[in-house]
Structures are given as structure tokens and as C-alpha cells.
Design a protein around this motif. Structure first.
Motif, PDB file in Angstrom:
ATOM      1  N   ASN A   1       0.842  -1.197   0.000  1.00  0.00           N
ATOM      2  CA  ASN A   1       0.000   0.000   0.000  1.00  0.00           C
ATOM      3  C   ASN A   1       0.877   1.247   0.000  1.00  0.00           C
ATOM      4  OD1 ASN A   1      -1.856   2.027   0.297  1.00  0.00           O
ATOM      5  ND2 ASN A   1      -2.802   1.212   2.153  1.00  0.00           N
ATOM      6  N   PRO A   2       1.263   1.748  -1.171  1.00  0.00           N
ATOM      7  CA  PRO A   2       2.159   2.911  -1.250  1.00  0.00           C
ATOM      8  C   PRO A   2       1.519   4.209  -0.774  1.00  0.00           C
ATOM      9  CG  PRO A   2       1.410   2.266  -3.444  1.00  0.00           C
ATOM     10  CD  PRO A   2       0.951   1.193  -2.503  1.00  0.00           C
ATOM     11  N   SER A   3       0.212   4.220  -0.528  1.00  0.00           N
ATOM     12  CA  SER A   3      -0.443   5.441  -0.061  1.00  0.00           C
ATOM     13  C   SER A   3      -0.282   5.657   1.440  1.00  0.00           C
ATOM     14  CB  SER A   3      -1.938   5.414  -0.411  1.00  0.00           C
ATOM     15  OG  SER A   3      -2.610   4.414   0.333  1.00  0.00           O
ATOM     16  N   LEU A   4       0.303   4.693   2.145  1.00  0.00           N
ATOM     17  CA  LEU A   4       0.511   4.841   3.587  1.00  0.00           C
ATOM     18  C   LEU A   4       1.455   6.002   3.872  1.00  0.00           C
ATOM     19  CD1 LEU A   4       0.983   1.099   4.650  1.00  0.00           C
ATOM     20  CD2 LEU A   4      -1.013   2.554   5.122  1.00  0.00           C
ATOM     21  N   MET A   5       1.064   6.852   4.795  1.00  0.00           N
ATOM     22  CA  MET A   5       1.886   7.972   5.228  1.00  0.00           C
ATOM     23  C   MET A   5       2.685   7.561   6.473  1.00  0.00           C
ATOM     24  SD  MET A   5       1.353  10.273   2.977  1.00  0.00           S
ATOM     25  CE  MET A   5       1.902  11.826   3.688  1.00  0.00           C
ATOM     26  N   PRO A   6       3.723   8.323   6.831  1.00  0.00           N
ATOM     27  CA  PRO A   6       4.529   7.954   8.002  1.00  0.00           C
ATOM     28  C   PRO A   6       3.719   7.721   9.269  1.00  0.00           C
ATOM     29  CG  PRO A   6       5.673   9.623   6.746  1.00  0.00           C
ATOM     30  CD  PRO A   6       4.326   9.457   6.099  1.00  0.00           C
ATOM     31  N   SER A   7       2.725   8.567   9.533  1.00  0.00           N
ATOM     32  CA  SER A   7       1.910   8.365  10.739  1.00  0.00           C
ATOM     33  C   SER A   7       1.091   7.081  10.645  1.00  0.00           C
ATOM     34  CB  SER A   7       0.984   9.566  10.948  1.00  0.00           C
ATOM     35  OG  SER A   7       0.157   9.769   9.819  1.00  0.00           O
ATOM     36  N   ASP A   8       0.652   6.732   9.425  1.00  0.00           N
ATOM     37  CA  ASP A   8      -0.064   5.469   9.235  1.00  0.00           C
ATOM     38  C   ASP A   8       0.849   4.283   9.534  1.00  0.00           C
ATOM     39  OD1 ASP A   8      -2.303   6.882   8.276  1.00  0.00           O
ATOM     40  OD2 ASP A   8      -1.502   6.869   6.237  1.00  0.00           O
ATOM     41  N   ILE A   9       2.079   4.369   9.042  1.00  0.00           N
ATOM     42  CA  ILE A   9       3.038   3.277   9.222  1.00  0.00           C
ATOM     43  C   ILE A   9       3.321   3.043  10.700  1.00  0.00           C
ATOM     44  CG2 ILE A   9       5.434   2.587   8.824  1.00  0.00           C
ATOM     45  CD1 ILE A   9       5.181   4.089   6.097  1.00  0.00           C
ATOM     46  N   ARG A  10       3.570   4.140  11.429  1.00  0.00           N
ATOM     47  CA  ARG A  10       3.815   3.987  12.861  1.00  0.00           C
ATOM     48  C   ARG A  10       2.609   3.357  13.550  1.00  0.00           C
ATOM     49  NH1 ARG A  10       2.842   6.071  17.898  1.00  0.00           N
ATOM     50  NH2 ARG A  10       4.626   6.066  19.337  1.00  0.00           N
ATOM     51  N   GLY A  11       1.407   3.822  13.179  1.00  0.00           N
ATOM     52  CA  GLY A  11       0.200   3.274  13.787  1.00  0.00           C
ATOM     53  C   GLY A  11       0.042   1.790  13.530  1.00  0.00           C
ATOM     54  N   LEU A  12       0.311   1.351  12.305  1.00  0.00           N
ATOM     55  CA  LEU A  12       0.183  -0.067  11.978  1.00  0.00           C
ATOM     56  C   LEU A  12       1.241  -0.906  12.698  1.00  0.00           C
ATOM     57  CD1 LEU A  12      -0.630   0.016   8.147  1.00  0.00           C
ATOM     58  CD2 LEU A  12      -2.206  -0.142  10.086  1.00  0.00           C
ATOM     59  N   LEU A  13       2.471  -0.403  12.751  1.00  0.00           N
ATOM     60  CA  LEU A  13       3.536  -1.141  13.451  1.00  0.00           C
ATOM     61  C   LEU A  13       3.202  -1.303  14.931  1.00  0.00           C
ATOM     62  CD1 LEU A  13       6.778   0.429  11.930  1.00  0.00           C
ATOM     63  CD2 LEU A  13       5.865  -1.847  11.470  1.00  0.00           C
ATOM     64  N   ARG A  14       2.666  -0.256  15.525  1.00  0.00           N
ATOM     65  CA  ARG A  14       2.330  -0.321  16.941  1.00  0.00           C
ATOM     66  C   ARG A  14       1.109  -1.216  17.193  1.00  0.00           C
ATOM     67  NH1 ARG A  14       5.137   2.021  21.192  1.00  0.00           N
ATOM     68  NH2 ARG A  14       3.140   2.692  22.051  1.00  0.00           N
ATOM     69  N   ARG A  15       0.127  -1.157  16.307  1.00  0.00           N
ATOM     70  CA  ARG A  15      -1.038  -2.040  16.445  1.00  0.00           C
ATOM     71  C   ARG A  15      -0.646  -3.503  16.287  1.00  0.00           C
ATOM     72  NH1 ARG A  15      -5.157  -0.410  12.095  1.00  0.00           N
ATOM     73  NH2 ARG A  15      -5.954  -2.485  12.685  1.00  0.00           N
ATOM     74  N   ALA A  16       0.308  -3.744  15.381  1.00  0.00           N
ATOM     75  CA  ALA A  16       0.726  -5.119  15.104  1.00  0.00           C
ATOM     76  C   ALA A  16       1.681  -5.667  16.151  1.00  0.00           C
ATOM     77  CB  ALA A  16       1.395  -5.184  13.729  1.00  0.00           C
ATOM     78  N   SER A  17       2.254  -4.801  16.952  1.00  0.00           N
ATOM     79  CA  SER A  17       3.394  -5.171  17.798  1.00  0.00           C
ATOM     80  C   SER A  17       3.060  -6.236  18.829  1.00  0.00           C
ATOM     81  CB  SER A  17       3.934  -3.932  18.518  1.00  0.00           C
ATOM     82  OG  SER A  17       2.983  -3.435  19.436  1.00  0.00           O
ATOM     83  N   LEU A  18       4.093  -6.976  19.205  1.00  0.00           N
ATOM     84  CA  LEU A  18       4.057  -7.919  20.314  1.00  0.00           C
ATOM     85  C   LEU A  18       4.528  -7.188  21.576  1.00  0.00           C
ATOM     86  CD1 LEU A  18       5.712 -10.842  18.366  1.00  0.00           C
ATOM     87  CD2 LEU A  18       3.371 -10.896  19.269  1.00  0.00           C
ATOM     88  N   PRO A  19       4.115  -7.634  22.743  1.00  0.00           N
ATOM     89  CA  PRO A  19       4.532  -6.945  23.969  1.00  0.00           C
ATOM     90  C   PRO A  19       5.936  -7.358  24.396  1.00  0.00           C
ATOM     91  CG  PRO A  19       3.118  -8.783  24.529  1.00  0.00           C
ATOM     92  CD  PRO A  19       3.163  -8.733  23.023  1.00  0.00           C
ATOM     93  N   ILE A  20       6.569  -6.468  25.140  1.00  0.00           N
ATOM     94  CA  ILE A  20       7.863  -6.760  25.749  1.00  0.00           C
ATOM     95  C   ILE A  20       7.995  -5.883  26.991  1.00  0.00           C
ATOM     96  CG2 ILE A  20       9.096  -5.045  24.337  1.00  0.00           C
ATOM     97  CD1 ILE A  20      11.542  -6.868  24.422  1.00  0.00           C
ATOM     98  N   GLY A  21       8.650  -6.387  28.014  1.00  0.00           N
ATOM     99  CA  GLY A  21       8.875  -5.588  29.210  1.00  0.00           C
ATOM    100  C   GLY A  21       7.757  -5.670  30.222  1.00  0.00           C
ATOM    101  N   GLU A  22       7.939  -4.914  31.308  1.00  0.00           N
ATOM    102  CA  GLU A  22       6.995  -4.932  32.413  1.00  0.00           C
ATOM    103  C   GLU A  22       5.816  -4.001  32.153  1.00  0.00           C
ATOM    104  OE1 GLU A  22       7.270  -6.885  35.046  1.00  0.00           O
ATOM    105  OE2 GLU A  22       9.169  -7.723  34.351  1.00  0.00           O
ATOM    106  N   ASP A  23       4.707  -4.255  32.851  1.00  0.00           N
ATOM    107  CA  ASP A  23       3.569  -3.348  32.835  1.00  0.00           C
ATOM    108  C   ASP A  23       3.966  -2.101  33.625  1.00  0.00           C
ATOM    109  OD1 ASP A  23       1.129  -2.006  33.584  1.00  0.00           O
ATOM    110  OD2 ASP A  23       0.053  -3.801  32.958  1.00  0.00           O
ATOM    111  N   VAL A  24       3.743  -0.926  33.061  1.00  0.00           N
ATOM    112  CA  VAL A  24       4.184   0.303  33.729  1.00  0.00           C
ATOM    113  C   VAL A  24       3.508   0.514  35.075  1.00  0.00           C
ATOM    114  CG1 VAL A  24       4.803   1.507  31.609  1.00  0.00           C
ATOM    115  CG2 VAL A  24       2.467   1.642  32.456  1.00  0.00           C
ATOM    116  N   ASP A  25       2.333  -0.090  35.271  1.00  0.00           N
ATOM    117  CA  ASP A  25       1.631   0.115  36.535  1.00  0.00           C
ATOM    118  C   ASP A  25       2.242  -0.663  37.691  1.00  0.00           C
ATOM    119  OD1 ASP A  25      -0.208   1.770  35.335  1.00  0.00           O
ATOM    120  OD2 ASP A  25      -1.550   0.118  34.800  1.00  0.00           O
TER     121      ASP A  25
END
Length: 592
Positions: free
Chosen positions: A518-542
């Protein structure tokens, strides 16, 4: 006055090999291969029409030497000299792949840019050590001209006023490099102070050393190498799952929505070892598929070779494994340009980035960064590598800010992917870390993680852990495997190389693949998709302990379908390459 060459030709002359090799740092190469080891602008860098280039060649035999630019012969000379200078009229030629041929031999192809931005590197007699013990340029500085002025006219006026010489420029950013009439740092600093007082000067940029992150490698973790693949490391990002998904899903049937688009990627690096098995099949320019354009390096252990290997290395070649190489036969063409025109540090890294963007690069990979001298890391220790003085740091900040302003106004679809750094520091502190601290949607910052020995599912936050050396904090967007197999001179598993420099191209590769979908993806779209797709790592901040630091910006409920009680919320984000591609495919449904 030089006359312009005829269309389809170039002015070519032989330069004494010893002199040019000394200037360009000649290297040894395989005796049976024709190799292009150096290609950079020389002569008058400010000529509006003529582009003069200096190249260094190795492995020549008898016969005429042909210079080829994008398939067109632009020079033909019988010479055995290793160093050649030629001039091309930019009105007759566009930027493109450049290589040399002799008889049946063909060299590796590098990218020859006809764009105007270029800066000079200081020679060994033109540098000195400042009071911080850092190597700095004595007489070469760059000035950033205020927007209200005609930048070139004003730069020439200032050069004349101060008895300086205009020698280089990044015109789109209103930056001009001048050679000051000084021979020591005392007189340089006095002139810099006067230049900073000029109403038309926004900033004076002092160059120190090189921008390549020499501390990008740190201690190796205990990981398993099998057939050149770090099984625990790369599986943490679902590397093979992503390759399998792209191969099976793309391209679709003729009437499908998914028809991959070609893409061009830019790596701001020096060179790649084409004699290594990982890259030997890419040493001869091809017309389609995955193409790698770079100068040839002497040895497989270089920084640029490893960074490029994460994207383009042959599978089962010489240790490394390239993500985009695994997609061959399914994409519509991927160009990887490896370039850094001269060794003029960060100034030239930005000049190179400008040229790449103007030449059609959509994704820029910056596996480099610097800290201000005196920076203390989170463990209370002074950072003593890849540091720059306060005055140089402030100039770099202005330079990089101008670059991103130019991107925002002229190329808003370009994304820059930058390594967070390996100094165990906070990436968001713009007083002490560049460029990863910049807040702009066009900059994606990558930290590094490593696999654990725990027997847990891949989607567990304990499958991987942050590397102790990786910079961290809210400005880091995502983490990726920090240890990758490097290239070998022989077909064998590669030695592991670790650092955020190598996690960055993993993200670059998957972003490039997403944009082919999808070449129409903008930088903010890309970051959003990467973050939505991401796996967790690290401790819960709470529930983390007081001395625990966030590896990345915490995952938000909006990145988990608004599920405020989702177990990933509050944890850091780990790259999921397969799910990122899946979301890129799903994003096509939003296109009318």
C-alpha cells in the motif's frame, strides 16, 4: 571554461592513481573481479550543470574501460589506472546505477546522483583535536542561511566578506559549506563567532569526526546460530512468518486488489562487500528484482555490509540473511541504495539523504547518531563514544531540524527510520541525543531487544528482553532484534553483530514491504500499523519497580482496539513483521 559534453557522453580523464587513492582511501580487492570501490563528487561542487566524479577501480585487465550510467556508455578509455575522473552534464543524464565494464567483466553498480547537494571532507592535515579531545575540522564549516534571504547570493557575499571560499552546498536546506582563511582552532572559533553574529546566518555548523556509529556493536548475548540464522533473535519478530506470508499472499490473482508496487530504499552507509557470498550474486547489475547499489568494501565485517545484509543478503550464502531477498519473485522491484558521498560526517549524511529523497527513495535508514559530550547514562556513567562537543551538537540540531522541515513541506510521504543508539540512555532527550530525539511523524525510532532462555510462547512479553545497552524511553517507537548474523568471507554461519544499528534495518525492511503493498501509507499510518501489530515486551508500567525503564512508548488502549484492560497495555512494543504486513493488506480496504 569547460565545454559541455555531447549527449550520451562524458568528459573523461585518467588521474594519477596514487594521488586519488590516497584521497579516497583505496582498498584491496579480489584479483579476479572488477570492483568499483569509490565514487564521489569532486572538482567544483557548485557548478549548476556539470557534475565531476572521481572513481577508484580494481581488478582491471587489458582492453578498453567503459563507463556505464543506467545502461548508457558515457565514457570509453583505454587505461590501466585505478583512478579515473569524469564529468557529466546533468542536462543530458539523470541519476541512476553506475558501473564500469572491461571486456566481459562488469563491476558492481553504485548509485550516481546528479543532484546538487554535496560537501567536502577534511583531509588529515585539515583537522585538529579540540579541548574536549574530539577531532574537529579546522577550516571547513557550513552556514545555514535565514529563509528571508537568497541563500546562495548571501552565502557568496559572506564568503567574500570574510575572505572565505564557497566549496559545497545543500541548496534545498539553504546550507553552504565554506573554507575559512584560518589554520588553527583559535582563529576558526573567532570567525565562527563573527559569522553567528550576521543577521542572515541562522546557524554555523562545525563538523567533528564521522557520523558512523562506531559503538553500534556491543557484547554478544547467548543465542543459537543455525545455518546463519539467529533462531531465537529473528523469531522474536516473526521474520520467517512474514516472509512466508508475503510469498503466499502477494501478488494475488490478476483481479486482486494487491498488486505490489516498486520501491526504493536508501541506506546512509559507506560500502558493501560484494566479494562476500552474501552479496556476490548482486555484484552484477540486473534490470529487475532486488537490486543493490553500493561501493565495494574491503572485507565483510564493515558496518554498511551488516546493515545491508539484514535487507539484501543471499539466503544460505555467507552467514547473513536478507528479509527483502526472501521476497524475491513476489515484489515488483526493490532498489536498495547504499551511499554516503564523502566522509564529511553528519553534514554529508544529511546531504546524502537529500539526494536520495530527490532520487526517489521512499524509506531512509539512519543507523547512526551522536550524543553531546558530558552525557551521563541511566547507570550514572559518562558516555564516551560517538560524542560531539556542545557547539557542534547545536549546529547538528539546526541541520537536522532543517532537513525535517524540508521533508514536511516538500516530501511528507518520506519516512526516516533511525537507530535509538547503544549508550543506555534516554532517546527523547534532545539536549543530549541526536537525531533520535526529534519529534516528527516522519522519524521512526528503533530500539533493540534480545531473546531470553525462557520457554514461553512468542506472544509472551518474556519471549524477549531489552538489550541493556539500547537507548530507551518514550521517543522509541518500537524494538527489534538487536543481534543479527553478519556476513562472512566464506559460506559459513556469520559472527553475531549486535546493536540498534542492526535492529533498524529490520524495521526498514518490513516498512518497505508494507509500502509495496500500500504505497499510499503515510509515516503516521506506518507507525500506527507497526504499533497495532506489535508484540509486547517488558513490564507493565503500573507494576514496575522504581528503577525499571520503559523500552519504548507504552502500548495504548487505542493500539489494542480500545481495550483498556488488554494485557499488552502499558508494556513496550516489539516488532511483529508478519502482523505488520497483514495490517498493510487490510489497509487497502480503506482506499476508495
Amino acid at each position: 571554461m569547460k565545454s559541455a559534453p555531447a549527449r550520451g557522453s562524458a568528459i573523461l580523464r585518467v588521474t594519477t592513481g596514487f594521488v586519488l587513492c590516497a584521497a579516497l582511501i583505496c582498498e584491496s580487492f579480489a584479483a579476479d573481479a572488477l570492483r568499483l570501490s569509490a565514487l564521489q563528487r569532486c572538482g567544483n561542487l557548485l557548478d549548476p550543470n556539470l557534475r565531476e566524479f572521481c572513481i577508484v577501480i580494481s581488478g582491471q585487465q587489458s582492453g578498453s574501460l567503459r563507463l556505464i550510467l543506467d545502461g548508457v556508455v558515457i565514457g570509453n578509455q583505454k587505461t590501466k589506472q585505478s583512478a579515473v575522473t569524469f564529468t557529466v552534464n546533468r542536462r543530458d543524464h539523470s541519476s541512476g546505477p553506475f558501473w564500469v565494464e572491461q571486456g566481459q567483466l562488469r563491476s558492481n553498480a553504485a548509485w550516481l546522483s546528479m543532484q546538487s547537494s554535496a560537501t567536502l571532507a577534511a583531509g588529515p592535515d585539515e583537522v585538529a583535536e579540540n579541548q574536549d579531545g574530539i577531532t574537529t575540522y579546522v577550516d571547513l564549516v557550513s552556514i545555514l542561511i535565514e529563509e528571508a534571504y537568497d541563500a546562495e547570493v548571501e552565502a557568496r557575499r559572506l564568503a567574500s566578506k570574510y575572505g572565505a571560499q564557497l566549496v559545497g552546498a545543500i541548496p534545498p536546506l539553504r546550507i553552504y559549506q565554506i573554507r575559512l582563511p584560518v589554520q588553527d582552532l583559535i582563529h576558526r572559533d573567532a570567525l565562527v563567532l563573527r559569522l553567528n553574529g550576521e543577521e542572515s546566518v541562522d546557524s554555523v555548523i562545525i563538523e567533528e569526526s564521522s557520523s558512523e556509529d562506531s559503538s553500534s556493536e556491543d557484547s554478544d548475548p547467548e543465542s543459537v546460530v543455525h545455518n546463519g540464522v539467529l533462531t531465537r533473535e529473528l523469531s522474536a519478530n516473526r521474520f520467517m512468518d512474514a516472509v512466508d506470508y508475503y510469498r503466499r499472499r502477494i501478488p494475488g490473482p490478476p483481479d486482486a486488489l494487491i498488486r505490489p508496487e516498486p520501491i526504493r530504499i536508501g541506506l546512509v552507509e559507506r560500502a558493501v562487500d560484494f566479494d562476500a557470498p552474501d552479496f556476490n550474486s548482486l555484484s552484477v547489475p540486473v534490470s529487475r528484482g532486488l537490486r543493490l547499489f553500493a561501493r565495494d568494501a574491503n572485507g565483510a565485517g564493515g558496518h554498511g555490509t551488516t546493515v545491508a545484509g539484514v535487507l539484501a543478503a543471499e539466503w544460505d550464502g555467507g552467514g547473513s540473511i536478507g528479509f527483502l531477498r526472501g521476497l524475491d519473485g513476489h515484489h515488483a522491484g526493490i532498489d536498495v541504495i547504499v551511499d554516503r558521498g564523502s566522509d564529511a560526517g553528519i553534514t554529508e549524511s544529511i546531504a546524502t539523504s537529500v539526494r536520495m529523497v530527490q532520487d526517489g527513495v521512499r524509506v531512509l535508514n539512519w543507523s547512526w547518531g551522536v550524543h553531546r559530550v558530558g552525557t551521563i547514562n541511566v547507570r550514572g556513567r559518562s558516555i564516551d563514544s560517538v560524542v560531539r562537543s556542545g557547539v557542534a551538537f547545536e549546529g547538528y540540531e539546526e541541520l537536522i531540524e532543517e532537513f525535517f522541515k524540508w521533508l514536511r513541506h516538500n516530501h511528507p510521504n518520506i519516512i526516516v527510520i533511525n537507530s535509538a543508539g547503544n549508550s543506555d540512555y534516554y532517546s527523547e532527550n534532545d539536549d543530549y541525543r541526536l537525531p533520535s530525539s526529534f519529534l516528527t511523524p516522519q522519524l521512526l525510532v528503533v530500539g533493540a531487544h534480545q531473546g531470553t532462555v525462557l520457554d514461553v510462547p512468542i506472544d509472551s512479553p518474556d519471549f524477549a528482553e531489552g538489550r541493556r545497552s539500547s537507548n530507551m524511553g518514550d521517543r522509541v517507537d518500537i524494538t527489534a532484534a538487536g543481534c543479527v548474523p553478519g556476513s562472512n568471507p566464506d559460506p559459513a554461519p556469520g559472527k553475531m553483530r549486535c546493536g540498534t544499528s542492526y535492529s533498524t534495518p529490520l524495521v526498514t525492511g518490513v516498512v518497505a514491504a508494507m509500502l509495496t503493498i500500500n504505497p499510499s501509507l503515510m509515516p503516521s499510518d506506518i507507525r500506527g500499523l507497526l504499533r497495532r501489530a506489535s508484540l509486547p515486551i517488558g513490564e507493565d508500567v503500573d507494576f514496575e519497580s522504581a528503577d525499571t525503564e520503559d523500552l519504548t512508548a507504552p502500548i495504548l488502549p487505542s493500539e489494542r482496539a480500545e481495550q483498556i484492560e488488554h494485557p499488552d497495555v502499558g508494556r513496550s512494543a516489539r516488532l511483529d513483521m508478519r502482523e505488520s504486513l497483514t495490517l498493510a493488506v487490510e489497509s487497502l480496504s480503506n482506499i476508495e
